[in-house]
Design a protein around this motif. Structure first.
Motif, PDB file in Angstrom:
ATOM      1  N   LEU A  49     -14.635  41.744  39.561  1.00  0.00           N
ATOM      2  CA  LEU A  49     -14.995  40.552  39.333  1.00  0.00           C
ATOM      3  C   LEU A  49     -15.412  39.647  40.689  1.00  0.00           C
ATOM      4  O   LEU A  49     -16.281  38.649  40.960  1.00  0.00           O
ATOM      5  N   GLY A  50     -14.937  40.135  41.873  1.00  0.00           N
ATOM      6  CA  GLY A  50     -15.180  39.458  43.161  1.00  0.00           C
ATOM      7  C   GLY A  50     -16.174  40.237  43.789  1.00  0.00           C
ATOM      8  O   GLY A  50     -16.674  39.811  44.997  1.00  0.00           O
ATOM      9  N   LYS A  51     -16.956  40.931  43.437  1.00  0.00           N
ATOM     10  CA  LYS A  51     -18.092  41.744  43.972  1.00  0.00           C
ATOM     11  C   LYS A  51     -18.958  40.610  44.369  1.00  0.00           C
ATOM     12  O   LYS A  51     -19.565  41.043  45.646  1.00  0.00           O
ATOM     13  N   GLY A  52     -19.146  39.655  43.573  1.00  0.00           N
ATOM     14  CA  GLY A  52     -20.396  38.671  44.103  1.00  0.00           C
ATOM     15  C   GLY A  52     -20.074  37.966  45.287  1.00  0.00           C
ATOM     16  O   GLY A  52     -20.675  37.743  46.388  1.00  0.00           O
ATOM     17  N   ASN A  53     -18.596  37.766  45.309  1.00  0.00           N
ATOM     18  CA  ASN A  53     -18.094  36.905  46.684  1.00  0.00           C
ATOM     19  C   ASN A  53     -18.344  38.039  47.970  1.00  0.00           C
ATOM     20  O   ASN A  53     -18.496  37.459  48.922  1.00  0.00           O
ATOM     21  N   LEU A  54     -17.858  39.147  47.529  1.00  0.00           N
ATOM     22  CA  LEU A  54     -17.823  40.149  48.801  1.00  0.00           C
ATOM     23  C   LEU A  54     -19.279  40.354  49.454  1.00  0.00           C
ATOM     24  O   LEU A  54     -19.492  40.366  50.252  1.00  0.00           O
ATOM     25  N   THR A  55     -20.248  40.257  48.350  1.00  0.00           N
ATOM     26  CA  THR A  55     -21.700  40.625  48.721  1.00  0.00           C
ATOM     27  C   THR A  55     -22.080  39.277  49.570  1.00  0.00           C
ATOM     28  O   THR A  55     -22.834  39.384  50.693  1.00  0.00           O
ATOM     29  N   SER A  56     -21.793  38.103  49.337  1.00  0.00           N
ATOM     30  CA  SER A  56     -22.135  36.589  49.887  1.00  0.00           C
ATOM     31  C   SER A  56     -21.208  36.852  51.144  1.00  0.00           C
ATOM     32  O   SER A  56     -22.032  36.672  52.410  1.00  0.00           O
ATOM     33  N   ALA A  57     -20.265  37.445  51.249  1.00  0.00           N
ATOM     34  CA  ALA A  57     -19.456  37.380  52.732  1.00  0.00           C
ATOM     35  C   ALA A  57     -20.148  38.427  53.595  1.00  0.00           C
ATOM     36  O   ALA A  57     -20.358  38.259  54.650  1.00  0.00           O
ATOM     37  N   GLN A  58     -20.537  39.512  52.846  1.00  0.00           N
ATOM     38  CA  GLN A  58     -21.258  40.475  53.728  1.00  0.00           C
ATOM     39  C   GLN A  58     -22.566  40.007  54.226  1.00  0.00           C
ATOM     40  O   GLN A  58     -22.894  40.091  55.493  1.00  0.00           O
ATOM     41  N   GLU A  59     -23.352  39.127  53.555  1.00  0.00           N
ATOM     42  CA  GLU A  59     -24.508  38.597  54.005  1.00  0.00           C
ATOM     43  C   GLU A  59     -24.299  37.622  55.305  1.00  0.00           C
ATOM     44  O   GLU A  59     -25.038  37.517  56.270  1.00  0.00           O
ATOM     45  N   ALA A  60     -23.340  36.934  55.040  1.00  0.00           N
ATOM     46  CA  ALA A  60     -23.093  36.016  55.787  1.00  0.00           C
ATOM     47  C   ALA A  60     -22.508  36.394  57.509  1.00  0.00           C
ATOM     48  O   ALA A  60     -22.855  35.980  58.390  1.00  0.00           O
ATOM     49  N   ILE A  61     -21.683  37.443  57.151  1.00  0.00           N
ATOM     50  CA  ILE A  61     -20.962  38.103  58.400  1.00  0.00           C
ATOM     51  C   ILE A  61     -22.014  38.961  59.162  1.00  0.00           C
ATOM     52  O   ILE A  61     -21.925  39.006  60.318  1.00  0.00           O
ATOM     53  N   ASP A  62     -22.905  39.476  58.418  1.00  0.00           N
ATOM     54  CA  ASP A  62     -24.046  40.326  59.036  1.00  0.00           C
ATOM     55  C   ASP A  62     -24.757  39.379  59.872  1.00  0.00           C
ATOM     56  O   ASP A  62     -25.168  39.780  61.176  1.00  0.00           O
ATOM     57  N   ALA A  63     -25.208  38.154  59.617  1.00  0.00           N
ATOM     58  CA  ALA A  63     -25.691  37.306  60.379  1.00  0.00           C
ATOM     59  C   ALA A  63     -24.805  36.735  61.516  1.00  0.00           C
ATOM     60  O   ALA A  63     -25.506  36.612  62.508  1.00  0.00           O
ATOM     61  N   ALA A  64     -23.549  36.466  61.298  1.00  0.00           N
ATOM     62  CA  ALA A  64     -22.699  35.839  62.329  1.00  0.00           C
ATOM     63  C   ALA A  64     -22.852  37.012  63.558  1.00  0.00           C
ATOM     64  O   ALA A  64     -22.599  36.579  64.638  1.00  0.00           O
ATOM     65  N   ASN A  72     -20.011  38.115  69.982  1.00  0.00           N
ATOM     66  CA  ASN A  72     -18.717  38.432  70.658  1.00  0.00           C
ATOM     67  C   ASN A  72     -17.323  37.558  70.367  1.00  0.00           C
ATOM     68  O   ASN A  72     -16.559  37.635  71.084  1.00  0.00           O
ATOM     69  N   ASP A  73     -17.479  37.317  69.190  1.00  0.00           N
ATOM     70  CA  ASP A  73     -16.232  36.539  68.628  1.00  0.00           C
ATOM     71  C   ASP A  73     -15.407  37.465  67.942  1.00  0.00           C
ATOM     72  O   ASP A  73     -15.803  38.009  66.938  1.00  0.00           O
ATOM     73  N   PRO A  74     -14.128  37.414  68.244  1.00  0.00           N
ATOM     74  CA  PRO A  74     -13.123  38.609  67.524  1.00  0.00           C
ATOM     75  C   PRO A  74     -12.868  38.293  66.180  1.00  0.00           C
ATOM     76  O   PRO A  74     -12.814  39.181  65.295  1.00  0.00           O
ATOM     77  N   GLU A  75     -13.138  37.055  65.825  1.00  0.00           N
ATOM     78  CA  GLU A  75     -12.928  36.490  64.511  1.00  0.00           C
ATOM     79  C   GLU A  75     -13.953  36.976  63.722  1.00  0.00           C
ATOM     80  O   GLU A  75     -13.835  37.702  62.287  1.00  0.00           O
ATOM     81  N   ALA A  76     -15.249  37.029  64.137  1.00  0.00           N
ATOM     82  CA  ALA A  76     -16.476  37.538  63.596  1.00  0.00           C
ATOM     83  C   ALA A  76     -16.374  38.931  62.817  1.00  0.00           C
ATOM     84  O   ALA A  76     -16.459  39.496  62.037  1.00  0.00           O
TER      85      ALA A  76
END
Length: 391
Positions: A49-64, A72-76
């Protein structure tokens, strides 16, 4: 053997925290928010059920991770590794697993103050779960080489995990890679609380024997008995190994002690017979074989060995008679007749051996040898015909 499909580890939910600079409040924050929602659903066993959230997280972190202010941010990179490890695990996606490995490496390098260590570890655990599942899938396909590679790869992220260690050992056994199998099993010897510990202890000597390392096999078998003194499998294996390696005298007392605990075990009486026989005590050996046959009259090996003890004793007496030149023909014939009567005790055991396994050539040959000694040509010819029919 069916392997269970999952392993358990202490998961660490991604901590939201605060960003170190305002520039991170965009894509990293979005990725964190969506990833946290995904983790909440995963914790409730509804990861799909959280697959959509994971996909959104993937798109955002790919950009970050490619943005000049956050690349070069360790949190990213920590979020990146968590996101891709979960994608790999959820979708059985090897490409995502590769990206997760890249993320873990980069996050570890950048996280010099260890602020994100727990979440990096959580990413590794998820990646370990992915590789474990890949190993199970390979095992189910009987691709044991790949199974071993995946299980040992998972151990890089879940060091010391007993299930992974055991399964990698099992896969190594299937590959006949006995060195690695022994290494994995030995790592679990100190972990007595592990559910498969007894099986590991009992199997280790067999692995050493596969390498023809009898000294290590004996030492390992003794260690298994020390760990499980009341386990029949461990005790009997120790007895068998000592018999194989010629330590009959040493093992007699061990067998007798085990018989005192388990007098109805036909194998123990048989083993005692072997020990007595090979240590030059044929009468005691015969009594032990008889006790085994009292429990199981059709026990092939006990019938065979009881007959052999009787016939060998008669053979030795016949040799002595033939060497005695002082005997008159009348006396010689009388002694031979008495000897035939003595050896005749072997016939019921020989017949039982053939009844137990009519196609056993050795049993038939023993029976023919008996008839030859008894000068029963008809029975000897009949038995030889049965042997010929099997060849």
């Amino acid at each position: 053997m069916n392997l269970r499909k999952s392993i358990l580890f202490a998961g660490v939910l991604f901590a939201a925290g605060t960003t170190t600079v305002m520039a991170q409040s965009g894509n990293i924050k979005k990725a964190k928010t969506n990833y946290t929602k995904f983790e909440e659903l995963k914790a409730a066993n509804t990861a799909a059920l959280g697959k959509g959230n994971l996909t959104s997280a993937q798109e955002a972190i790919d950009a970050a991770v490619v943005h000049e202010k956050t690349q070069n941010d360790p949190e990213a990179w920590t979020v990146y590794s968590l996101v891709y490890a979960n994608i790999a695990n959820l979708d059985k996606n090897a490409e995502a697993a590769t990206k997760a490995i890249e993320g873990i490496k980069k996050a570890t390098e950048l996280d010099t103050d260890k602020k994100h260590a727990e979440n990096i570890k959580a990413a590794g655990q998820t990646l370990g779960q992915f590789r474990f599942n890949e190993g199970v899938a390979a095992w189910d396909k009987q691709d044991y080489q790949t199974a071993y590679k995946e299980f040992t790869g998972a151990l890089d992220y879940l060091p010391g995990d007993t299930t992974l260690t055991y399964y990698s050992g099992l896969a190594a056994v299937q590959n006949k890679d006995y060195d690695n199998a022994i290494a994995r099993y030995k790592a679990l010897v100190p972990v007595k609380e592990y559910s498969a510990h007894k099986s590991i202890m009992i199997d280790l000597p067999k692995l050493y024997l596969s390498k023809q390392d009898t000294a290590a096999a004996l030492a390992s078998a003794a260690e298994a008995v020390a760990a499980y003194p009341n386990d029949n499998g461990a005790v009997v294996q120790n007895i068998e190994l000592n018999l194989i390696t010629g330590n009959e005298a040493k093992v007699v007392s061990d067998i007798e002690a085990q018989i005192a605990k388990d007098a109805s075990n036909k194998n123990l009486h048989y083993y005692l017979g072997l020990a007595y026989s090979t240590s030059g005590q044929p009468e005691k050996a015969l009594e032990s074989y008889k006790k085994a046959l009292e429990i199981d009259p059709n026990y092939l090996e006990a019938n065979t060995n009881a007959a052999v003890v009787i016939m060998n004793s008669g053979r030795d007496e016949l040799i002595a008679l033939n060497d005695d030149k002082s005997l008159q023909p009348k006396d010689y014939n009388a002694k031979v007749a008495a000897l035939k009567e003595k050896i005749g005790r072997a016939l019921p055991y020989l017949q039982k051996s053939v009844e137990a396994d009519p196609k056993n050539v050795d049993a038939l040959r023993n029976l023919k040898n008996f008839y030859d000694f008894m000068q029963d040509e008809a029975k000897s010819t009949e038995t030889q015909a049965k042997i010929d029919a099997l060849n």
